[in-house]
Design a protein around this motif. Structure first.
Motif, mmCIF file in Angstrom:
data_model
loop_
_atom_site.group_PDB
_atom_site.id
_atom_site.type_symbol
_atom_site.label_atom_id
_atom_site.label_comp_id
_atom_site.label_asym_id
_atom_site.label_seq_id
_atom_site.Cartn_x
_atom_site.Cartn_y
_atom_site.Cartn_z
ATOM 1 N N TYR A 226 -7.094 -4.621 3.854
ATOM 2 C CA TYR A 226 -7.168 -4.159 5.324
ATOM 3 C C TYR A 226 -7.923 -4.987 6.188
ATOM 4 O O TYR A 226 -8.036 -4.732 7.370
ATOM 5 C CB TYR A 226 -7.908 -2.704 5.094
ATOM 6 C CG TYR A 226 -7.030 -1.723 4.326
ATOM 7 C CD1 TYR A 226 -5.477 -1.446 4.538
ATOM 8 C CD2 TYR A 226 -7.881 -1.329 3.071
ATOM 9 C CE1 TYR A 226 -5.042 -0.621 3.798
ATOM 10 C CE2 TYR A 226 -6.934 -0.334 2.163
ATOM 11 C CZ TYR A 226 -5.705 -0.116 2.574
ATOM 12 O OH TYR A 226 -5.179 0.698 1.450
ATOM 13 N N TYR B 198 -1.999 -5.386 3.388
ATOM 14 C CA TYR B 198 -1.170 -4.364 4.313
ATOM 15 C C TYR B 198 -0.924 -4.620 5.593
ATOM 16 O O TYR B 198 0.024 -4.069 6.187
ATOM 17 C CB TYR B 198 -1.679 -2.878 3.722
ATOM 18 C CG TYR B 198 -1.264 -2.396 2.364
ATOM 19 C CD1 TYR B 198 0.084 -2.134 2.380
ATOM 20 C CD2 TYR B 198 -2.349 -1.823 1.547
ATOM 21 C CE1 TYR B 198 0.135 -1.898 1.106
ATOM 22 C CE2 TYR B 198 -1.838 -1.543 0.404
ATOM 23 C CZ TYR B 198 -0.306 -1.529 0.044
ATOM 24 O OH TYR B 198 -0.219 -1.083 -1.056
ATOM 25 N N THR C 297 8.236 1.393 -4.049
ATOM 26 C CA THR C 297 7.459 2.835 -3.859
ATOM 27 C C THR C 297 8.741 3.774 -4.084
ATOM 28 O O THR C 297 9.856 3.281 -3.952
ATOM 29 C CB THR C 297 6.743 2.897 -2.828
ATOM 30 O OG1 THR C 297 7.648 3.268 -1.714
ATOM 31 C CG2 THR C 297 5.784 1.779 -2.529
ATOM 32 N N GLN D 103 0.361 10.260 6.519
ATOM 33 C CA GLN D 103 -0.719 9.140 6.483
ATOM 34 C C GLN D 103 -0.332 8.004 5.638
ATOM 35 O O GLN D 103 0.117 8.313 4.303
ATOM 36 C CB GLN D 103 -1.844 10.001 6.061
ATOM 37 C CG GLN D 103 -3.070 8.696 6.324
ATOM 38 C CD GLN D 103 -4.537 9.264 6.114
ATOM 39 O OE1 GLN D 103 -4.704 10.486 5.456
ATOM 40 N NE2 GLN D 103 -5.515 8.260 6.426
ATOM 41 N N GLY D 104 -0.202 7.096 5.964
ATOM 42 C CA GLY D 104 0.135 5.864 5.169
ATOM 43 C C GLY D 104 1.618 5.493 5.109
ATOM 44 O O GLY D 104 2.380 5.132 4.132
ATOM 45 N N ASP E 3 3.423 3.310 6.407
ATOM 46 C CA ASP E 3 3.958 1.784 6.093
ATOM 47 C C ASP E 3 5.275 1.515 6.755
ATOM 48 O O ASP E 3 5.041 1.028 8.290
ATOM 49 C CB ASP E 3 4.308 1.650 4.559
ATOM 50 C CG ASP E 3 4.110 0.219 4.346
ATOM 51 O OD1 ASP E 3 3.500 -0.423 4.365
ATOM 52 O OD2 ASP E 3 5.459 -0.148 3.804
ATOM 53 N N CYS F 253 2.379 9.510 0.508
ATOM 54 C CA CYS F 253 3.042 8.786 -0.791
ATOM 55 C C CYS F 253 2.270 7.568 -1.133
ATOM 56 O O CYS F 253 2.379 6.722 -0.144
ATOM 57 C CB CYS F 253 4.615 8.676 -0.458
ATOM 58 S SG CYS F 253 5.578 8.002 -1.984
ATOM 59 N N GLU F 254 1.806 7.462 -2.071
ATOM 60 C CA GLU F 254 1.055 6.318 -2.570
ATOM 61 C C GLU F 254 0.316 5.895 -1.484
ATOM 62 O O GLU F 254 -0.081 4.654 -1.366
ATOM 63 C CB GLU F 254 2.105 5.158 -2.936
ATOM 64 C CG GLU F 254 2.846 5.468 -4.267
ATOM 65 C CD GLU F 254 3.552 3.897 -4.768
ATOM 66 O OE1 GLU F 254 3.184 3.066 -4.448
ATOM 67 O OE2 GLU F 254 4.249 4.238 -5.730
#
Ligand code: SAM
Length: 346
Positions: free
Chosen positions: A6, A13, A28, A62-63, A65, A137-138
Protein backbone atom coordinates in the motif's frame (compact mmCIF):
# COMPACT_ATOMS: atom_id res chain seq x y z
CA UNK A 1 3.65 -5.94 4.08
CA UNK A 2 1.90 -2.62 4.57
CA UNK A 3 4.58 -0.80 2.55
CA UNK A 4 4.88 -3.49 -0.11
CA UNK A 5 1.14 -3.55 -0.79
CA UNK A 6 0.00 0.00 0.00
CA UNK A 7 2.91 2.45 -0.35
CA UNK A 8 1.22 5.40 -2.16
CA UNK A 9 3.61 5.29 -5.13
CA UNK A 10 5.17 1.83 -5.25
CA UNK A 11 2.61 -0.33 -3.41
CA UNK A 12 1.53 -3.48 -5.25
CA UNK A 13 -2.18 -2.59 -5.15
CA UNK A 14 -2.03 1.16 -5.52
CA UNK A 15 0.64 1.76 -8.18
CA UNK A 16 -2.01 1.72 -10.92
CA UNK A 17 -1.11 -1.59 -12.62
CA UNK A 18 -3.79 -4.27 -13.09
CA UNK A 19 -3.31 -6.84 -10.33
CA UNK A 20 -6.37 -9.05 -10.36
CA UNK A 21 -7.80 -10.84 -13.39
CA UNK A 22 -6.27 -12.56 -16.39
CA UNK A 23 -4.00 -9.61 -17.29
CA UNK A 24 -2.87 -9.16 -13.67
CA UNK A 25 -1.02 -11.35 -11.17
CA UNK A 26 -3.79 -13.63 -9.91
CA UNK A 27 -7.44 -14.51 -10.43
CA UNK A 28 -10.04 -13.81 -7.79
CA UNK A 29 -13.64 -15.07 -7.68
CA UNK A 30 -14.62 -11.84 -9.41
CA UNK A 31 -12.42 -12.55 -12.45
CA UNK A 32 -14.36 -15.38 -14.19
CA UNK A 33 -17.52 -13.33 -14.86
CA UNK A 34 -20.73 -11.83 -13.47
CA UNK A 35 -22.19 -14.85 -11.63
CA UNK A 36 -20.80 -13.99 -8.20
CA UNK A 37 -22.47 -10.56 -8.44
CA UNK A 38 -25.74 -12.19 -9.50
CA UNK A 39 -25.68 -14.58 -6.54
CA UNK A 40 -24.87 -11.82 -4.05
CA UNK A 41 -27.75 -9.83 -5.56
CA UNK A 42 -30.08 -12.71 -4.65
CA UNK A 43 -28.88 -12.58 -1.04
CA UNK A 44 -29.28 -8.79 -0.90
CA UNK A 45 -32.79 -9.13 -2.32
CA UNK A 46 -33.73 -11.73 0.30
CA UNK A 47 -32.49 -9.36 3.01
CA UNK A 48 -34.54 -6.52 1.52
CA UNK A 49 -37.71 -8.64 1.47
CA UNK A 50 -37.28 -10.03 4.99
CA UNK A 51 -37.05 -6.46 6.25
CA UNK A 52 -40.36 -5.58 4.55
CA UNK A 53 -38.84 -3.82 1.50
CA UNK A 54 -37.53 -0.63 3.16
CA UNK A 55 -37.17 2.47 0.95
CA UNK A 56 -33.39 2.39 1.26
CA UNK A 57 -30.90 -0.45 1.52
CA UNK A 58 -27.23 0.40 1.45
CA UNK A 59 -24.91 -2.00 -0.36
CA UNK A 60 -21.40 -1.50 1.03
CA UNK A 61 -18.25 -3.02 -0.47
CA UNK A 62 -14.70 -2.61 0.81
CA UNK A 63 -11.74 -3.63 -1.37
CA UNK A 64 -13.64 -3.30 -4.67
CA UNK A 65 -10.40 -3.03 -6.72
CA UNK A 66 -11.63 -2.84 -10.36
CA UNK A 67 -15.28 -2.32 -9.30
CA UNK A 68 -16.41 -5.33 -11.36
CA UNK A 69 -18.18 -7.13 -8.53
CA UNK A 70 -20.13 -3.99 -7.58
CA UNK A 71 -21.05 -3.47 -11.24
CA UNK A 72 -22.20 -7.10 -11.62
CA UNK A 73 -24.23 -6.86 -8.40
CA UNK A 74 -25.99 -3.65 -9.48
CA UNK A 75 -26.60 -5.00 -12.99
CA UNK A 76 -28.28 -8.09 -11.58
CA UNK A 77 -30.33 -6.05 -9.12
CA UNK A 78 -31.51 -3.77 -11.95
CA UNK A 79 -32.41 -6.75 -14.12
CA UNK A 80 -33.69 -9.38 -11.67
CA UNK A 81 -34.85 -7.61 -8.49
CA UNK A 82 -36.98 -4.54 -9.33
CA UNK A 83 -38.13 -3.81 -5.75
CA UNK A 84 -34.56 -3.76 -4.47
CA UNK A 85 -33.44 -1.71 -7.50
CA UNK A 86 -35.48 1.28 -6.31
CA UNK A 87 -33.97 1.03 -2.79
CA UNK A 88 -30.32 0.13 -3.47
CA UNK A 89 -27.58 2.68 -2.87
CA UNK A 90 -23.97 1.56 -3.39
CA UNK A 91 -21.16 2.73 -1.10
CA UNK A 92 -17.54 1.81 -1.90
CA UNK A 93 -14.80 2.18 0.70
CA UNK A 94 -11.61 3.04 -1.12
CA UNK A 95 -8.63 4.87 0.40
CA UNK A 96 -6.50 4.87 -2.76
CA UNK A 97 -7.20 7.48 -5.49
CA UNK A 98 -6.05 5.37 -8.44
CA UNK A 99 -8.33 2.51 -7.43
CA UNK A 100 -11.22 4.90 -6.83
CA UNK A 101 -10.68 6.24 -10.35
CA UNK A 102 -10.73 2.71 -11.78
CA UNK A 103 -13.96 1.94 -9.93
CA UNK A 104 -15.55 5.20 -11.15
CA UNK A 105 -14.72 4.30 -14.75
CA UNK A 106 -16.23 0.81 -14.36
CA UNK A 107 -19.42 2.02 -12.71
CA UNK A 108 -19.90 5.06 -14.97
CA UNK A 109 -19.45 2.91 -18.08
CA UNK A 110 -22.17 0.56 -16.78
CA UNK A 111 -24.50 3.47 -16.01
CA UNK A 112 -24.33 3.12 -12.20
CA UNK A 113 -22.18 6.16 -11.39
CA UNK A 114 -25.13 8.18 -10.03
CA UNK A 115 -26.06 5.37 -7.59
CA UNK A 116 -22.57 5.10 -6.09
CA UNK A 117 -20.74 7.00 -3.36
CA UNK A 118 -17.10 6.66 -2.39
CA UNK A 119 -15.63 6.96 1.11
CA UNK A 120 -11.98 6.78 2.17
CA UNK A 121 -12.68 4.57 5.18
CA UNK A 122 -15.37 3.51 7.66
CA UNK A 123 -15.02 6.70 9.70
CA UNK A 124 -16.13 8.66 6.60
CA UNK A 125 -19.29 6.59 5.99
CA UNK A 126 -22.23 8.71 7.22
CA UNK A 127 -24.10 7.33 10.21
CA UNK A 128 -27.50 6.24 8.96
CA UNK A 129 -30.31 4.13 10.41
CA UNK A 130 -31.02 2.34 7.13
CA UNK A 131 -30.16 -1.38 6.78
CA UNK A 132 -27.02 -2.51 4.98
CA UNK A 133 -25.74 -5.40 2.95
CA UNK A 134 -21.97 -5.33 3.54
CA UNK A 135 -19.78 -7.63 1.48
CA UNK A 136 -16.09 -7.99 0.72
CA UNK A 137 -14.17 -10.44 -1.44
CA UNK A 138 -10.53 -11.25 -0.70
CA UNK A 139 -10.19 -8.12 1.43
CA UNK A 140 -9.11 -9.46 4.80
CA UNK A 141 -6.37 -11.72 3.39
CA UNK A 142 -4.67 -8.57 2.12
CA UNK A 143 -4.51 -6.90 5.56
CA UNK A 144 -0.87 -6.99 6.80
CA UNK A 145 0.19 -9.81 9.13
CA UNK A 146 2.85 -10.28 11.77
CA UNK A 147 4.71 -13.60 11.72
CA UNK A 148 5.71 -15.64 14.74
CA UNK A 149 7.79 -18.82 14.85
CA UNK A 150 8.40 -21.27 17.68
CA UNK A 151 12.18 -21.56 18.16
CA UNK A 152 14.07 -23.49 20.79
CA UNK A 153 11.28 -23.36 23.38
CA UNK A 154 10.02 -19.81 22.74
CA UNK A 155 7.84 -17.86 20.33
CA UNK A 156 9.83 -15.31 18.31
CA UNK A 157 8.57 -12.57 16.01
CA UNK A 158 9.94 -12.74 12.46
CA UNK A 159 10.56 -9.13 11.52
CA UNK A 160 11.81 -7.70 8.24
CA UNK A 161 15.13 -5.86 8.19
CA UNK A 162 17.86 -4.82 5.78
CA UNK A 163 21.05 -6.82 5.20
CA UNK A 164 23.50 -6.42 2.32
CA UNK A 165 21.07 -4.07 0.58
CA UNK A 166 18.19 -6.54 0.55
CA UNK A 167 15.27 -7.43 2.81
CA UNK A 168 16.01 -10.22 5.27
CA UNK A 169 14.20 -11.96 8.14
CA UNK A 170 15.26 -11.00 11.66
CA UNK A 171 14.15 -12.74 14.86
CA UNK A 172 12.92 -10.64 17.74
CA UNK A 173 11.07 -11.04 21.04
CA UNK A 174 7.26 -11.13 21.20
CA UNK A 175 5.16 -8.31 22.71
CA UNK A 176 2.72 -9.37 25.48
CA UNK A 177 -0.41 -8.71 23.39
CA UNK A 178 0.74 -10.97 20.54
CA UNK A 179 1.91 -13.55 23.04
CA UNK A 180 -1.59 -13.65 24.58
CA UNK A 181 -3.16 -14.06 21.13
CA UNK A 182 -0.86 -16.94 20.20
CA UNK A 183 -1.85 -18.64 23.46
CA UNK A 184 -5.51 -17.84 22.76
CA UNK A 185 -5.33 -19.70 19.42
CA UNK A 186 -3.40 -22.57 21.02
CA UNK A 187 -0.82 -22.65 18.25
CA UNK A 188 1.24 -25.86 18.62
CA UNK A 189 4.55 -25.35 20.40
CA UNK A 190 6.57 -27.38 17.95
CA UNK A 191 10.01 -26.34 16.70
CA UNK A 192 9.60 -24.17 13.58
CA UNK A 193 5.77 -23.86 13.80
CA UNK A 194 4.82 -20.57 12.18
CA UNK A 195 1.67 -18.49 12.72
CA UNK A 196 0.41 -15.20 11.38
CA UNK A 197 -1.57 -12.67 13.39
CA UNK A 198 -3.37 -9.81 11.69
CA UNK A 199 -3.21 -6.80 14.02
CA UNK A 200 -5.61 -4.63 11.94
CA UNK A 201 -8.49 -7.08 12.11
CA UNK A 202 -9.90 -6.08 15.50
CA UNK A 203 -10.10 -2.38 14.60
CA UNK A 204 -11.62 -3.17 11.20
CA UNK A 205 -14.28 -5.41 12.77
CA UNK A 206 -15.02 -2.81 15.43
CA UNK A 207 -15.50 -0.13 12.76
CA UNK A 208 -17.88 -1.96 10.45
CA UNK A 209 -19.89 -3.72 13.14
CA UNK A 210 -20.51 -0.43 14.91
CA UNK A 211 -21.19 1.64 11.79
CA UNK A 212 -23.88 -0.69 10.45
CA UNK A 213 -27.06 -0.55 12.57
CA UNK A 214 -28.69 -3.66 11.05
CA UNK A 215 -28.30 -5.97 8.12
CA UNK A 216 -26.03 -8.70 6.81
CA UNK A 217 -22.23 -8.88 6.51
CA UNK A 218 -20.67 -11.38 4.08
CA UNK A 219 -16.91 -11.95 4.20
CA UNK A 220 -15.70 -13.92 1.17
CA UNK A 221 -12.11 -15.08 1.40
CA UNK A 222 -9.78 -18.04 1.74
CA UNK A 223 -8.97 -19.23 5.21
CA UNK A 224 -10.10 -21.55 7.97
CA UNK A 225 -11.70 -21.66 11.38
CA UNK A 226 -8.93 -21.29 14.00
CA UNK A 227 -8.82 -25.00 14.87
CA UNK A 228 -7.87 -25.78 11.26
CA UNK A 229 -5.67 -22.76 10.68
CA UNK A 230 -3.51 -23.68 13.67
CA UNK A 231 -3.69 -27.45 13.19
CA UNK A 232 -0.39 -29.25 13.94
CA UNK A 233 0.22 -30.20 10.29
CA UNK A 234 0.09 -26.57 9.09
CA UNK A 235 3.63 -26.00 10.27
CA UNK A 236 4.83 -23.39 7.77
CA UNK A 237 2.09 -20.77 8.17
CA UNK A 238 0.13 -19.40 5.22
CA UNK A 239 2.04 -16.32 4.03
CA UNK A 240 2.28 -16.47 0.23
CA UNK A 241 3.71 -14.27 -2.49
CA UNK A 242 2.12 -14.30 -5.96
CA UNK A 243 3.35 -12.87 -9.22
CA UNK A 244 2.20 -13.41 -12.80
CA UNK A 245 -0.15 -16.23 -11.70
CA UNK A 246 2.70 -18.15 -9.99
CA UNK A 247 3.64 -18.69 -6.37
CA UNK A 248 6.85 -16.73 -5.84
CA UNK A 249 9.65 -18.36 -3.89
CA UNK A 250 10.49 -15.50 -1.53
CA UNK A 251 7.95 -13.07 -0.02
CA UNK A 252 10.74 -10.56 0.63
CA UNK A 253 11.80 -10.34 -3.01
CA UNK A 254 10.56 -7.60 -5.34
CA UNK A 255 8.56 -5.58 -2.79
CA UNK A 256 5.68 -3.83 -4.56
CA UNK A 257 5.83 -6.19 -7.54
CA UNK A 258 4.26 -9.27 -5.99
CA UNK A 259 1.14 -9.86 -3.95
CA UNK A 260 1.51 -10.83 -0.29
CA UNK A 261 -1.33 -12.64 1.37
CA UNK A 262 -2.13 -14.93 4.28
CA UNK A 263 -5.18 -17.02 5.13
CA UNK A 264 -8.03 -15.58 7.18
CA UNK A 265 -8.84 -16.74 10.71
CA UNK A 266 -12.64 -16.86 10.42
CA UNK A 267 -13.11 -17.75 14.09
CA UNK A 268 -11.51 -14.44 14.98
CA UNK A 269 -13.95 -12.55 12.71
CA UNK A 270 -16.91 -14.45 14.18
CA UNK A 271 -15.82 -13.68 17.74
CA UNK A 272 -15.21 -10.00 17.01
CA UNK A 273 -18.66 -9.75 15.44
CA UNK A 274 -20.29 -11.46 18.42
CA UNK A 275 -18.64 -8.94 20.78
CA UNK A 276 -20.43 -6.18 18.85
CA UNK A 277 -23.81 -7.94 18.88
CA UNK A 278 -23.62 -9.61 15.44
CA UNK A 279 -25.06 -13.12 15.10
CA UNK A 280 -23.02 -15.59 13.12
CA UNK A 281 -24.95 -17.57 10.53
CA UNK A 282 -21.83 -19.68 10.14
CA UNK A 283 -19.06 -20.35 7.70
CA UNK A 284 -19.61 -22.19 4.44
CA UNK A 285 -17.44 -22.89 1.43
CA UNK A 286 -18.21 -21.49 -2.03
CA UNK A 287 -19.32 -24.92 -3.28
CA UNK A 288 -22.14 -25.16 -0.76
CA UNK A 289 -22.90 -21.50 -0.17
CA UNK A 290 -23.07 -20.40 -3.79
CA UNK A 291 -24.95 -23.54 -4.84
CA UNK A 292 -27.58 -22.72 -2.20
CA UNK A 293 -27.88 -19.21 -3.64
CA UNK A 294 -28.06 -20.52 -7.22
CA UNK A 295 -30.67 -23.24 -6.60
CA UNK A 296 -33.74 -21.19 -7.61
CA UNK A 297 -31.94 -20.07 -10.78
CA UNK A 298 -31.05 -23.67 -11.62
CA UNK A 299 -34.67 -24.78 -11.07
CA UNK A 300 -36.01 -22.33 -13.67
CA UNK A 301 -37.29 -23.86 -16.88
CA UNK A 302 -34.95 -21.93 -19.12
CA UNK A 303 -31.54 -23.57 -19.39
CA UNK A 304 -28.57 -21.59 -18.11
CA UNK A 305 -26.22 -20.54 -20.88
CA UNK A 306 -22.85 -22.22 -21.35
CA UNK A 307 -20.87 -19.16 -20.19
CA UNK A 308 -23.06 -19.00 -17.06
CA UNK A 309 -22.41 -22.67 -16.26
CA UNK A 310 -18.67 -22.23 -16.88
CA UNK A 311 -18.59 -19.20 -14.56
CA UNK A 312 -20.63 -21.01 -11.90
CA UNK A 313 -18.35 -24.07 -12.02
CA UNK A 314 -15.29 -21.87 -11.74
CA UNK A 315 -16.74 -20.51 -8.49
CA UNK A 316 -17.96 -23.78 -7.02
CA UNK A 317 -15.81 -26.61 -8.38
CA UNK A 318 -13.39 -28.02 -5.77
CA UNK A 319 -10.42 -27.61 -8.10
CA UNK A 320 -11.05 -23.87 -8.51
CA UNK A 321 -12.61 -21.69 -5.78
CA UNK A 322 -15.18 -24.21 -4.44
CA UNK A 323 -13.30 -25.44 -1.38
CA UNK A 324 -10.54 -22.91 -0.79
CA UNK A 325 -12.91 -19.96 -0.59
CA UNK A 326 -15.38 -19.49 2.23
CA UNK A 327 -18.22 -17.16 3.13
CA UNK A 328 -18.73 -16.01 6.69
CA UNK A 329 -22.28 -14.74 7.18
CA UNK A 330 -23.09 -12.39 10.05
CA UNK A 331 -26.26 -10.47 10.79
CA UNK A 332 -27.66 -7.93 13.19
CA UNK A 333 -31.19 -6.77 14.02
CA UNK A 334 -32.85 -9.37 11.79
CA UNK A 335 -35.99 -11.40 12.63
CA UNK A 336 -35.11 -14.26 14.99
CA UNK A 337 -36.44 -16.95 12.63
CA UNK A 338 -34.54 -15.60 9.61
CA UNK A 339 -32.08 -18.02 8.01
CA UNK A 340 -30.22 -16.42 5.11
CA UNK A 341 -30.05 -18.45 1.89
CA UNK A 342 -26.26 -18.50 2.24
CA UNK A 343 -25.25 -19.73 5.65
CA UNK A 344 -22.97 -22.30 7.21
CA UNK A 345 -22.65 -24.34 10.33
CA UNK A 346 -23.12 -22.36 13.49
C1 SAM B 1 -6.98 -9.42 -3.33
S1 SAM B 1 -7.61 -7.88 -3.82
C2 SAM B 1 -9.31 -8.31 -4.08
C3 SAM B 1 -10.02 -7.40 -5.02
C4 SAM B 1 -11.48 -7.73 -5.35
N1 SAM B 1 -12.32 -7.63 -4.17
C5 SAM B 1 -11.62 -9.10 -5.96
O1 SAM B 1 -12.06 -10.03 -5.28
O2 SAM B 1 -11.26 -9.22 -7.14
C6 SAM B 1 -7.64 -6.97 -2.30
C7 SAM B 1 -8.14 -5.56 -2.44
O3 SAM B 1 -8.40 -5.03 -1.13
C8 SAM B 1 -7.99 -3.67 -1.11
N2 SAM B 1 -7.83 -3.21 0.27
C9 SAM B 1 -6.93 -3.61 1.21
N3 SAM B 1 -7.09 -2.92 2.36
C10 SAM B 1 -8.14 -2.07 2.16
C11 SAM B 1 -8.80 -1.11 2.97
N4 SAM B 1 -8.43 -0.88 4.23
N5 SAM B 1 -9.85 -0.43 2.44
C12 SAM B 1 -10.25 -0.66 1.17
N6 SAM B 1 -9.65 -1.55 0.35
C13 SAM B 1 -8.62 -2.25 0.83
C14 SAM B 1 -6.72 -3.70 -1.93
O4 SAM B 1 -6.36 -2.40 -2.37
C15 SAM B 1 -7.13 -4.61 -3.10
O5 SAM B 1 -7.75 -3.87 -4.11
Amino acid sequence: MEEALYHPEHGFYVSGSARTGQSGDFLTPVSPGPVLGQLLARQADELHRILGCPKKLRLIEQGADTGWLARDLLASIAHDHPALATAAELHLLEPHPKLEQKQRETLLAAGFGHQTRWHKNWEAVPTDASPCFFYSCELVDSFPVQIFRYRRGNWREMRVGLGDGRLIWQEDGVDPESSAKIRRWAAPEVEGFTVELRPGTARWAELWTQKIPLGLGLTLDYGFPARELFAPHRTGGTLRALRHHQLAADPLEKPGEQDLTAHVNFTELEELGALAGWTSYGLTDFARGLTALATPLLQKESQPTKPWVRNFLHLTHPSFFGQTHKILVQGKGLPVAFQPAVRGER
